[in-house]
Design an enzyme around this catalytic site. Structure first.
Site, PDB file in Angstrom:
ATOM      1  N   HIS A 309      -4.046   0.720  -3.184  1.00 50.67           N
ATOM      2  CA  HIS A 309      -3.423   1.967  -2.577  1.00 50.67           C
ATOM      3  C   HIS A 309      -2.970   2.467  -3.203  1.00 50.67           C
ATOM      4  O   HIS A 309      -2.029   2.181  -3.743  1.00 50.67           O
ATOM      5  CB  HIS A 309      -3.650   1.964  -1.000  1.00 50.67           C
ATOM      6  CG  HIS A 309      -3.519   2.906   0.267  1.00 50.67           C
ATOM      7  ND1 HIS A 309      -2.616   3.904  -0.444  1.00 50.67           N
ATOM      8  CD2 HIS A 309      -4.122   3.395   0.681  1.00 50.67           C
ATOM      9  CE1 HIS A 309      -2.995   4.871   0.158  1.00 50.67           C
ATOM     10  NE2 HIS A 309      -3.756   4.747   1.145  1.00 50.67           N
ATOM     11  N   ASP A 367      -9.363   0.730   5.085  1.00 54.44           N
ATOM     12  CA  ASP A 367     -11.147   0.115   4.965  1.00 54.44           C
ATOM     13  C   ASP A 367     -11.360  -0.898   5.328  1.00 54.44           C
ATOM     14  O   ASP A 367     -12.313  -1.464   5.124  1.00 54.44           O
ATOM     15  CB  ASP A 367     -11.551   0.947   3.396  1.00 54.44           C
ATOM     16  CG  ASP A 367     -11.000   2.900   3.806  1.00 54.44           C
ATOM     17  OD1 ASP A 367     -11.133   3.071   2.864  1.00 54.44           O
ATOM     18  OD2 ASP A 367     -11.666   2.912   4.989  1.00 54.44           O
TER      19      ASP A 367
HETATM   20  C1  SDX Z   1      -8.315   5.315   1.632  1.00 51.19           C
HETATM   21  O1  SDX Z   1      -4.502   8.087  -1.016  1.00 51.19           O
HETATM   22  C2  SDX Z   1      -4.978   7.678   0.915  1.00 51.19           C
HETATM   23  O2  SDX Z   1      -4.433   8.039   1.867  1.00 51.19           O
HETATM   24  C3  SDX Z   1      -6.177   7.035   0.590  1.00 51.19           C
HETATM   25  C4  SDX Z   1      -6.207   6.458   2.427  1.00 51.19           C
HETATM   26  C5  SDX Z   1      -6.441   7.857   3.399  1.00 51.19           C
HETATM   27  O3  SDX Z   1      -6.000   6.887   5.179  1.00 51.19           O
HETATM   28  O4  SDX Z   1      -6.966   8.534   3.498  1.00 51.19           O
HETATM   29  O5  SDX Z   1      -5.502   5.664   2.627  1.00 51.19           O
HETATM   30  C6  SDX Z   1      -8.094   5.975   2.485  1.00 51.19           C
HETATM   31  O6  SDX Z   1      -8.858   6.067   0.683  1.00 51.19           O
HETATM   32  C7  SDX Z   1      -7.813   4.109   1.371  1.00 51.19           C
HETATM   33  C8  SDX Z   1      -8.550   3.208  -0.178  1.00 51.19           C
HETATM   34  C9  SDX Z   1      -9.666   3.077  -0.183  1.00 51.19           C
HETATM   35  N1  SDX Z   1     -10.159   3.015  -1.565  1.00 51.19           N
HETATM   36  C10 SDX Z   1     -10.666   1.071  -1.575  1.00 51.19           C
HETATM   37  O7  SDX Z   1     -11.302   0.828  -1.158  1.00 51.19           O
HETATM   38  C11 SDX Z   1     -11.472   1.577  -3.153  1.00 51.19           C
HETATM   39  C12 SDX Z   1     -11.019  -0.005  -3.940  1.00 51.19           C
HETATM   40  N2  SDX Z   1      -9.707   0.453  -4.516  1.00 51.19           N
HETATM   41  C13 SDX Z   1      -9.425   0.851  -5.897  1.00 51.19           C
HETATM   42  O8  SDX Z   1     -10.578   1.479  -6.001  1.00 51.19           O
HETATM   43  C14 SDX Z   1      -8.208   1.410  -6.172  1.00 51.19           C
HETATM   44  O9  SDX Z   1      -7.250   0.940  -5.443  1.00 51.19           O
HETATM   45  C15 SDX Z   1      -7.149   2.852  -5.079  1.00 51.19           C
HETATM   46  C16 SDX Z   1      -8.068   3.580  -5.708  1.00 51.19           C
HETATM   47  C17 SDX Z   1      -7.212   2.594  -3.660  1.00 51.19           C
HETATM   48  C18 SDX Z   1      -5.775   2.576  -5.569  1.00 51.19           C
HETATM   49  O10 SDX Z   1      -6.233   3.482  -6.777  1.00 51.19           O
HETATM   50  P1  SDX Z   1      -4.962   3.561  -7.984  1.00 51.19           P
HETATM   51  O11 SDX Z   1      -3.457   3.340  -6.820  1.00 51.19           O
HETATM   52  O12 SDX Z   1      -5.124   4.352  -8.655  1.00 51.19           O
HETATM   53  O13 SDX Z   1      -4.593   2.005  -8.575  1.00 51.19           O
HETATM   54  P2  SDX Z   1      -4.749   1.903  -9.747  1.00 51.19           P
HETATM   55  O14 SDX Z   1      -6.359   2.563 -10.413  1.00 51.19           O
HETATM   56  O15 SDX Z   1      -3.976   2.615 -10.767  1.00 51.19           O
HETATM   57  O16 SDX Z   1      -5.284   0.320  -9.759  1.00 51.19           O
HETATM   58  C19 SDX Z   1      -3.749   0.133 -11.033  1.00 51.19           C
HETATM   59  C20 SDX Z   1      -3.822  -1.397 -10.906  1.00 51.19           C
HETATM   60  C21 SDX Z   1      -5.371  -1.565 -12.244  1.00 51.19           C
HETATM   61  O17 SDX Z   1      -4.966  -2.453 -12.602  1.00 51.19           O
HETATM   62  P3  SDX Z   1      -4.157  -2.556 -14.210  1.00 51.19           P
HETATM   63  O18 SDX Z   1      -5.043  -1.423 -15.102  1.00 51.19           O
HETATM   64  O19 SDX Z   1      -3.011  -1.932 -13.972  1.00 51.19           O
HETATM   65  O20 SDX Z   1      -4.334  -3.751 -14.982  1.00 51.19           O
HETATM   66  O21 SDX Z   1      -4.308  -2.301  -9.959  1.00 51.19           O
HETATM   67  C22 SDX Z   1      -6.061  -2.178 -10.344  1.00 51.19           C
HETATM   68  C23 SDX Z   1      -6.847  -1.355 -11.599  1.00 51.19           C
HETATM   69  O22 SDX Z   1      -7.778  -2.009 -12.225  1.00 51.19           O
HETATM   70  N3  SDX Z   1      -6.555  -2.506  -8.880  1.00 51.19           N
HETATM   71  C24 SDX Z   1      -7.726  -3.095  -8.260  1.00 51.19           C
HETATM   72  C25 SDX Z   1      -8.591  -2.572  -7.566  1.00 51.19           C
HETATM   73  N4  SDX Z   1      -7.472  -1.614  -7.564  1.00 51.19           N
HETATM   74  C26 SDX Z   1      -6.828  -1.219  -8.213  1.00 51.19           C
HETATM   75  N5  SDX Z   1      -8.283  -4.511  -9.136  1.00 51.19           N
HETATM   76  C27 SDX Z   1      -9.286  -4.477  -8.593  1.00 51.19           C
HETATM   77  N6  SDX Z   1      -9.612  -4.311  -6.970  1.00 51.19           N
HETATM   78  C28 SDX Z   1      -9.147  -3.072  -6.522  1.00 51.19           C
HETATM   79  N7  SDX Z   1      -9.501  -3.128  -5.801  1.00 51.19           N
END
Ligand code: SDX
Length: 428
Positions: A309, A367
């Protein structure tokens, strides 16, 4: 909002340091007020994705991502989920206080008075293919509402904003259920005023002209809790979309349609559908490690849906409540051995013990379990995000109304760091 102190910014170019006010709200981080920064420095700040940016001031929802705290108008989400129903939470988000008995009765009746659609709008559905994704239908139909409620609307009038909010909160369940009925080729079921908000939605989803649908109180309560948990969430991507669209003075129904479009993405609200599809694809506990490896592989953009998140770097409090609801519903329905639920619990356990997830503070979000609960309620996977949109509509419209009534608000107009071709002439 009070000024607590001042930040001194030395731009390192020989110009005088710039003093910027540091402002405090009632809870959470202070902000550096940079509204005059460009005029005084000729520079912009750079923050794609708004990781460090407060786009607005708001009194509706508070999140502490490190502590896993979520408050609606100061009330912890855990208390609201256990003690209130969804329309009480709608009233709270819109008006700032929980309703007393009379206020709730008046509010519920006002919602019931707006739950039907104009018959012309009902015809709108036939323009879609039967297999159109429900979110595509929701974007179209909610946007089309702006054609029915536009001319007489003055969004600067609080009563007009309240009426638009009531219409949206009331009509979204009807529109959402009709998207499902159209998809499966069954006749539309009209709302009934003798049912509660969640009962009415389940009625419109699952009743047929030949037979009434009587959901168990556990299922009604579970859906109501799902709606409460999804109602608002500060300045997330779709809420920011609604605010930016609304900042031009656009029709609120069109702005909510823009919010639905943004929510649809798998990185946002589309994650619940994607998460259930992921669990189905994993299929068995024995394959979890294979998917964990893929999620950790830098050369693979695969992500575990329902994990991570932008704000929560601890458990999403909604995920815990959703997991409890999962237990309750599955036990009530005799599905406590549900294959996907057991798979989800094991995936959560393994991921939370893995250094990659621990170091990145990747926890289950709202989710992760919501898809399993909704599937247990008989809701098809393609409808999960549509139900998220139905729930989040009250948050969107409350945030939109708060913005329009804020004397400080202006049309949103971010700038950029230009990295394109420098100025040149056409040579003939
Ligand atoms: C919602 O914003 C809100 O409030 C949203 C929400 C709401 O109520 O409105 O809460 C609802 O959208 C919840 C989120 C649902 N999405 C998912 O579950 C999709 C999977 N999650 C990711 O796509 C991601 O975690 C996000 C988009 C939710 C958050 O992205 P960030 O904070 O920008 O994270 P990031 O891309 O900066 O990741 C940081 C690191 C990265 O690795 P490094 O580059 O540091 O090596 O964490 C990794 C990412 O690759 N990472 C994941 C991951 N999420 C982040 N690796 C594997 N699986 C994941 N799910």
């Amino acid at each position: 909002m009070t000024q607590k102190s001042t930040a001194i910014l030395d731009l390192g170019n020989g110009s005088d340091p710039i003093e910027l006010p540091i402002l405090s709200g009632t809870m959470g981080p202070d902000v550096v007020d940079i509204r005059t920064f460009h005029a005084r420095s000729g520079m912009f700040t750079y923050d794609p994705g708004y990781l460090s940016t407060a786009s607005s001031r708001s009194g509706i929802t508070f999140i502490d991502g490190d502590e896993g705290i979520l408050l609606y108008r100061g009330y912890p989400i855990e208390q609201l989920a256990m003690n209130c129903d969804f329309t009480e939470v709608c009233y709270l988000l819109m008006k700032g206080e929980l309703p007393d008995r009379d206020q709730k009765s008046t509010f519920d009746n006002a919602i019931k008075g707006h739950s039907m659609l104009h018959e012309q709008l009902v015809k709108f559905y036939t323009g879609f293919r039967r297999d159109a994704h429900p979110m595509a239908v929701m974007v179209g139909v909610v946007g089309a509402l702006s054609a029915f409620y536009h001319d007489a609307m003055d969004i600067t009038e609080a009563s007009h904003r309240e009426l638009s909010a009531l219409r949206l909160i009331a009509k979204l369940p009807t529109i959402t259920a009709m998207a499902y009925k159209y998809n499966i080729g069954q006749p539309f079921i009209y709302p009934r005023n003798d049912l509660s908000y969640s009962e009415n939605f389940l009625h419109m989803m699952f009743a047929v002209p030949a037979e009434e649908y009587k959901p168990s109180p556990v299922i009604v309560r579970a859906l109501d809790r799902i709606l409460i948990l999804h109602a608002d969430h500060e300045q997330n991507a779709s809420t920011s979309t609604v605010r930016l669209a609304g900042s031009s003075g656009a029709n609120p129904f069109a702005c909510i349609s823009a919010g639905i479009a943004c929510l649809w993405g798998p990185a946002h609200g589309g994650a619940n559908e994607a998460c259930l599809n992921m669990l189905e694809e994993i299929g068995d506990v024995s394959r979890i490690d294979e998917y964990i490896k893929r999620a950790k592989n830098k050369d693979d953009n695969y992500r575990l849906m329902g994990f991570g998140h932008r704000v929560y770097k601890n458990f999403d409090p909604r995920a815990k409540l959703m997991r409890e609801t999962c237990h309750e519903v599955l036990n009530e329905l005799g599905l406590h051995n549900d294959r996907l639920f057991k798979l989800a619990l094991e995936l959560e356990r393994i991921a939370l013990e893995d250094e990659y997830f621990i170091s990145r503070k990747l926890y289950p979000n709202v989710d992760f379990y919501s898809g399993i609960v909704q599937r247990a309620l008989g809701i098809p996977t393609t409808m999960f995000t549509a139900i998220f949109a139905m729930a989040r509509t009250v948050g969107w419209v409350a945030q939109w109304s708060e913005m329009i009534s804020d004397p400080e608000y202006k049309i949103g107009r971010p700038r950029q760091l230009y990295t394109g071709t420098i100025m040149r002439d056409i040579t003939t």
